[in-house]
Design a protein around this motif. Structure first.
Motif, PDB file in Angstrom:
ATOM      1  N   THR A  21       2.364   2.609  10.733  1.00  0.00           N
ATOM      2  CA  THR A  21       2.609   1.242  11.179  1.00  0.00           C
ATOM      3  C   THR A  21       1.467   0.668  11.998  1.00  0.00           C
ATOM      4  OG1 THR A  21       3.767   2.099  13.125  1.00  0.00           O
ATOM      5  CG2 THR A  21       5.093   1.515  11.212  1.00  0.00           C
ATOM      6  N   GLU A  22       0.832   1.497  12.806  1.00  0.00           N
ATOM      7  CA  GLU A  22      -0.113   0.949  13.776  1.00  0.00           C
ATOM      8  C   GLU A  22      -0.954   2.075  14.374  1.00  0.00           C
ATOM      9  OE1 GLU A  22       2.580  -0.782  16.559  1.00  0.00           O
ATOM     10  OE2 GLU A  22       3.893   0.947  16.382  1.00  0.00           O
ATOM     11  N   PRO A  43      10.201  -6.991   3.183  1.00  0.00           N
ATOM     12  CA  PRO A  43      10.962  -8.231   3.012  1.00  0.00           C
ATOM     13  C   PRO A  43      12.452  -8.063   3.248  1.00  0.00           C
ATOM     14  CG  PRO A  43       9.375  -7.949   1.232  1.00  0.00           C
ATOM     15  CD  PRO A  43       9.374  -6.675   2.005  1.00  0.00           C
ATOM     16  N   ASP A  44      12.995  -6.901   2.870  1.00  0.00           N
ATOM     17  CA  ASP A  44      14.430  -6.651   3.023  1.00  0.00           C
ATOM     18  C   ASP A  44      14.741  -5.693   4.172  1.00  0.00           C
ATOM     19  OD1 ASP A  44      15.016  -8.266   0.762  1.00  0.00           O
ATOM     20  OD2 ASP A  44      14.460  -6.591  -0.550  1.00  0.00           O
ATOM     21  N   GLY A  45      13.728  -5.345   4.944  1.00  0.00           N
ATOM     22  CA  GLY A  45      13.948  -4.456   6.079  1.00  0.00           C
ATOM     23  C   GLY A  45      14.376  -3.059   5.698  1.00  0.00           C
ATOM     24  N   ASP A  46      14.035  -2.616   4.482  1.00  0.00           N
ATOM     25  CA  ASP A  46      14.474  -1.299   4.023  1.00  0.00           C
ATOM     26  C   ASP A  46      13.306  -0.364   3.738  1.00  0.00           C
ATOM     27  OD1 ASP A  46      13.449  -2.566   1.812  1.00  0.00           O
ATOM     28  OD2 ASP A  46      15.127  -2.093   0.490  1.00  0.00           O
ATOM     29  N   MET A  47      12.135  -0.634   4.349  1.00  0.00           N
ATOM     30  CA  MET A  47      10.979   0.233   4.154  1.00  0.00           C
ATOM     31  C   MET A  47      10.664   0.964   5.445  1.00  0.00           C
ATOM     32  SD  MET A  47       8.495  -1.998   1.663  1.00  0.00           S
ATOM     33  CE  MET A  47       7.692  -0.501   1.056  1.00  0.00           C
ATOM     34  N   ILE A  48      10.248   2.221   5.302  1.00  0.00           N
ATOM     35  CA  ILE A  48       9.968   3.085   6.451  1.00  0.00           C
ATOM     36  C   ILE A  48       8.499   3.494   6.399  1.00  0.00           C
ATOM     37  CG2 ILE A  48      10.615   5.216   5.232  1.00  0.00           C
ATOM     38  CD1 ILE A  48      11.845   6.221   7.856  1.00  0.00           C
ATOM     39  N   PRO A  49       7.812   3.558   7.536  1.00  0.00           N
ATOM     40  CA  PRO A  49       6.399   3.946   7.514  1.00  0.00           C
ATOM     41  C   PRO A  49       6.240   5.454   7.316  1.00  0.00           C
ATOM     42  CG  PRO A  49       7.103   3.605   9.770  1.00  0.00           C
ATOM     43  CD  PRO A  49       8.264   3.205   8.897  1.00  0.00           C
ATOM     44  N   ILE A  50       5.147   5.812   6.699  1.00  0.00           N
ATOM     45  CA  ILE A  50       4.830   7.235   6.535  1.00  0.00           C
ATOM     46  C   ILE A  50       4.527   7.851   7.911  1.00  0.00           C
ATOM     47  CG2 ILE A  50       3.987   6.994   4.203  1.00  0.00           C
ATOM     48  CD1 ILE A  50       1.410   7.552   6.867  1.00  0.00           C
ATOM     49  N   GLY A  90       0.823  -1.205   0.000  1.00  0.00           N
ATOM     50  CA  GLY A  90       0.000   0.000   0.000  1.00  0.00           C
ATOM     51  C   GLY A  90       0.855   1.251   0.000  1.00  0.00           C
ATOM     52  N   ASP A  91       0.274   2.375   0.420  1.00  0.00           N
ATOM     53  CA  ASP A  91       1.023   3.635   0.406  1.00  0.00           C
ATOM     54  C   ASP A  91       1.354   4.131   1.808  1.00  0.00           C
ATOM     55  OD1 ASP A  91      -1.382   4.594   1.383  1.00  0.00           O
ATOM     56  OD2 ASP A  91      -1.936   5.664  -0.436  1.00  0.00           O
ATOM     57  N   ILE A  92       1.313   3.219   2.813  1.00  0.00           N
ATOM     58  CA  ILE A  92       1.687   3.641   4.164  1.00  0.00           C
ATOM     59  C   ILE A  92       3.102   3.201   4.524  1.00  0.00           C
ATOM     60  CG2 ILE A  92      -0.666   3.810   5.048  1.00  0.00           C
ATOM     61  CD1 ILE A  92      -0.366   1.036   6.234  1.00  0.00           C
ATOM     62  N   TRP A  93       3.771   2.506   3.612  1.00  0.00           N
ATOM     63  CA  TRP A  93       5.187   2.174   3.739  1.00  0.00           C
ATOM     64  C   TRP A  93       5.895   2.642   2.480  1.00  0.00           C
ATOM     65  CZ3 TRP A  93       7.785  -0.104   7.868  1.00  0.00           C
ATOM     66  CH2 TRP A  93       6.982  -0.624   8.904  1.00  0.00           C
ATOM     67  N   GLU A 145      -3.414  -4.753  11.062  1.00  0.00           N
ATOM     68  CA  GLU A 145      -2.119  -4.270  10.578  1.00  0.00           C
ATOM     69  C   GLU A 145      -2.250  -3.250   9.457  1.00  0.00           C
ATOM     70  OE1 GLU A 145      -2.595  -8.462   8.707  1.00  0.00           O
ATOM     71  OE2 GLU A 145      -3.112  -7.431  10.576  1.00  0.00           O
ATOM     72  N   PHE A 146      -3.461  -3.106   8.882  1.00  0.00           N
ATOM     73  CA  PHE A 146      -3.703  -2.116   7.841  1.00  0.00           C
ATOM     74  C   PHE A 146      -4.316  -0.827   8.397  1.00  0.00           C
ATOM     75  CE2 PHE A 146      -3.481  -6.081   5.566  1.00  0.00           C
ATOM     76  CZ  PHE A 146      -2.885  -5.763   4.352  1.00  0.00           C
ATOM     77  N   ILE A 147      -4.582  -0.771   9.694  1.00  0.00           N
ATOM     78  CA  ILE A 147      -5.287   0.363  10.296  1.00  0.00           C
ATOM     79  C   ILE A 147      -4.337   1.106  11.228  1.00  0.00           C
ATOM     80  CG2 ILE A 147      -7.310   1.072  11.619  1.00  0.00           C
ATOM     81  CD1 ILE A 147      -8.581  -1.633  10.895  1.00  0.00           C
ATOM     82  N   HIS A 148      -4.283   2.434  11.077  1.00  0.00           N
ATOM     83  CA  HIS A 148      -3.348   3.225  11.864  1.00  0.00           C
ATOM     84  C   HIS A 148      -4.009   4.527  12.317  1.00  0.00           C
ATOM     85  CE1 HIS A 148      -3.037   4.810   7.769  1.00  0.00           C
ATOM     86  NE2 HIS A 148      -2.593   5.946   8.293  1.00  0.00           N
ATOM     87  N   PHE A 149      -3.365   5.212  13.244  1.00  0.00           N
ATOM     88  CA  PHE A 149      -3.775   6.565  13.619  1.00  0.00           C
ATOM     89  C   PHE A 149      -3.227   7.522  12.562  1.00  0.00           C
ATOM     90  CE2 PHE A 149      -3.893   5.878  18.546  1.00  0.00           C
ATOM     91  CZ  PHE A 149      -5.101   5.228  18.412  1.00  0.00           C
ATOM     92  N   ARG A 150      -4.096   8.260  11.896  1.00  0.00           N
ATOM     93  CA  ARG A 150      -3.636   9.282  10.955  1.00  0.00           C
ATOM     94  C   ARG A 150      -3.356  10.592  11.686  1.00  0.00           C
ATOM     95  NH1 ARG A 150      -4.266  10.788   5.482  1.00  0.00           N
ATOM     96  NH2 ARG A 150      -3.137  12.759   5.221  1.00  0.00           N
TER      97      ARG A 150
END
Length: 461
Positions: free
Chosen positions: A76-77, A394-401, A44-47, A114-119
């Motif tokens: 993330t959460e 998968p490679d541990g190289d993504m950061i959450p928005i 999606g677009d949150i990572w 896991e798809f729902i977060h505080f905006r």
């Protein structure tokens, strides 16, 4: 062949069962899109792919920064974090959506947790937190509001499809954006075929009870500024205005702002690249404009009457990035200040992003796509920078928005909540080791002519 021809004819001519066939096809496309493109939270677009391996506080100049705490949310959460100037988490709130609505009375068929977060989230002096849920990979994606105590226990919840931002007025009322699917036709907007996603403005009591609701698309269409709807991009006809911000005009903000009064709201419409003043008492749009910005977020009225916003794409593709923070005079749309990053520290967030003007003239920026908070001076110097330490993929190289951020002063909190925070001695406003005074304001915000910063500790992290 005959059935095919009749079906095609009914769709083109919109004769029964043509519209029903078309809607069923659209629903099938949406379900397929969700099952394929949003089956993995990292798709999606949150990572986002990280731009650097750096984590936490990477720059901090105590002589330039406005010392305090930062409240922020990420993709993330459903959690909100309160950190000090060194990046240490001094408090956090966390409430999975399934725990806030265990009875199933929230959004029908919600996405997995896991798809729902505080905006967005805003903290009150006693440590209560009002937070807004969004569900990635769903339409509508607004999942409601919740009020938590300092220990993350639910005080109240609002199941309306609240999204993006909300504002809390001095009297405790909450002004929020919600959206929903509408099938009616609006006179003069025949090109906006149903079904479409529309925004409404709701007013909630301090206890979370809905008091009022106004559809914003008809309000804008019935205003003198309806021509703004002639510029809706073709790809967004099913989400024609995409409201993404609400700013409550307090007496201080309205004093020097010529286009609104105390109690009015400044709204942002991303798809028309426009902003508008909305009077919730009359339900009317009383002023609107476009300017030298593109697909903006988070416009705020400053005490000097200027407006500052996160201009997502108005800096185009320069080495400094396509985003900028823009301050302008709404009387003539003249730019009075901007920050567009540097080649070494570009500013770029295609979607999302916000800013907060601090009382020493600095600006705290949420570069959402970069998972980055940065505080900059009027001269464009970086006073403080923080990168979300969480990584995934998968490679541990993504950061959450980053969904939202705000700089706060420990002195604004009640003694009971402040004493529960994991503060260092130098973070305490009344500590003998700190010369920082206590502030009674709700946050460290002000106009560009705000007071100078109070003394801060000079020990580098």
């Amino acid at each position: 062949m005959l059935v095919f021809v009749i079906g095609a004819f009914s769709v083109v001519t919109e004769i029964f069962p043509g519209p029903q066939i078309q809607h069923a096809y659209q629903a099938g496309q949406a379900l397929y899109h969700q099952a394929t493109d949003y089956s993995d939270v990292y798709k999606g677009d949150i990572w986002r792919t990280q731009r650097t391996e750096a984590k936490g506080v990477t720059q901090y100049d105590p002589r330039l920064a406005r010392n305090g705490l930062a409240l922020y949310t990420t993709g993330t959460e459903p959690a909100a974090y309160l950190i000090d100037m060194n990046g240490k988490v001094v408090h956090e709130w966390r409430k999975p959506y399934s725990e806030a609505w265990p009875d199933g009375e929230g959004v029908p068929n919600p996405r997995p947790d896991e798809f729902i977060h505080f905006r967005n989230a805003q903290v009150q002096p006693n440590g209560d937190l009002i937070a807004l849920y969004e569900g990635n990979g769903d339409t509508p994606y607004g999942y409601g509001l919740v009020k938590l105590d300092k220990d993350s226990n639910v005080i109240w919840r609002y199941a309306g499809r609240a999204h993006h931002q909300f504002a809390v007025a001095p009297d405790g009322k909450i002004y929020a954006l919600i959206h929903g699917i509408f099938d009616d036709e609006i006179e003069g907007l025949d090109y906006l075929e149903p079904p479409r996603l529309e925004d409404s403005l709701v007013v909630l009591s301090p206890e979370g009870e809905e008091l009022q609701r106004t559809r914003l698309l008809p309000a804008l269409n019935d205003s003198p500024f309806s021509e703004l709807l002639d510029n809706v991009p073709g790809i967004m006809l099913n989400d024609p205005i995409h409201a993404n911000a609400v700013d409550y005009l307090t007496a201080d903000k309205a004093r020097n702002f010529p286009f609104g009064n105390e109690g009015d709201l400044l709204l942002s419409f991303r798809e028309t690249s426009s902003i508008a003043v909305f009077d919730p008492r009359s339900g009317q749009v009383t002023w609107a404009t476009r300017g030298p910005w593109i697909r903006q977020h988070d416009p705020d009225v400053l005490p000097n009457g200027d407006i500052v916003m996160f201009d997502n794409r108005g800096h185009y593709h320069t080495p400094e990035g396509e985003s900028r923070i823009l301050e302008f005079d709404p009387r003539n749309l003249q730019i009075t200040w901007q920050y567009a990053g540097t080649a070494e520290h570009p500013l770029e967030s295609e979607i999302r992003g916000d800013q907060h003007r601090l009382d020493n003239g600095n600006t705290l920026v949420s570069e959402s796509d970069g998972g980055r908070l940065v505080e900059v001076t009027r001269e464009g110097e970086i006073a403080w920078e923080y990168l979300v330490p969480t990584r995934g993929g998968p490679d541990g190289d993504m950061i959450p928005i980053i969904g939202w951020s705000q700089r706060l002063d420990p002195g604004q909190f009640d003694d009971g909540f402040r004493q529960s925070l994991d503060l260092d001695d130098t973070d305490q406003p009344d500590s003998p080791d700190s010369s920082e005074p206590s502030h009674s304001s709700d946050s460290i915000e002000g106009g560009k002519d705000g007071e100078s910063a109070p003394p801060v500790r000079t020990t580098a992290p």
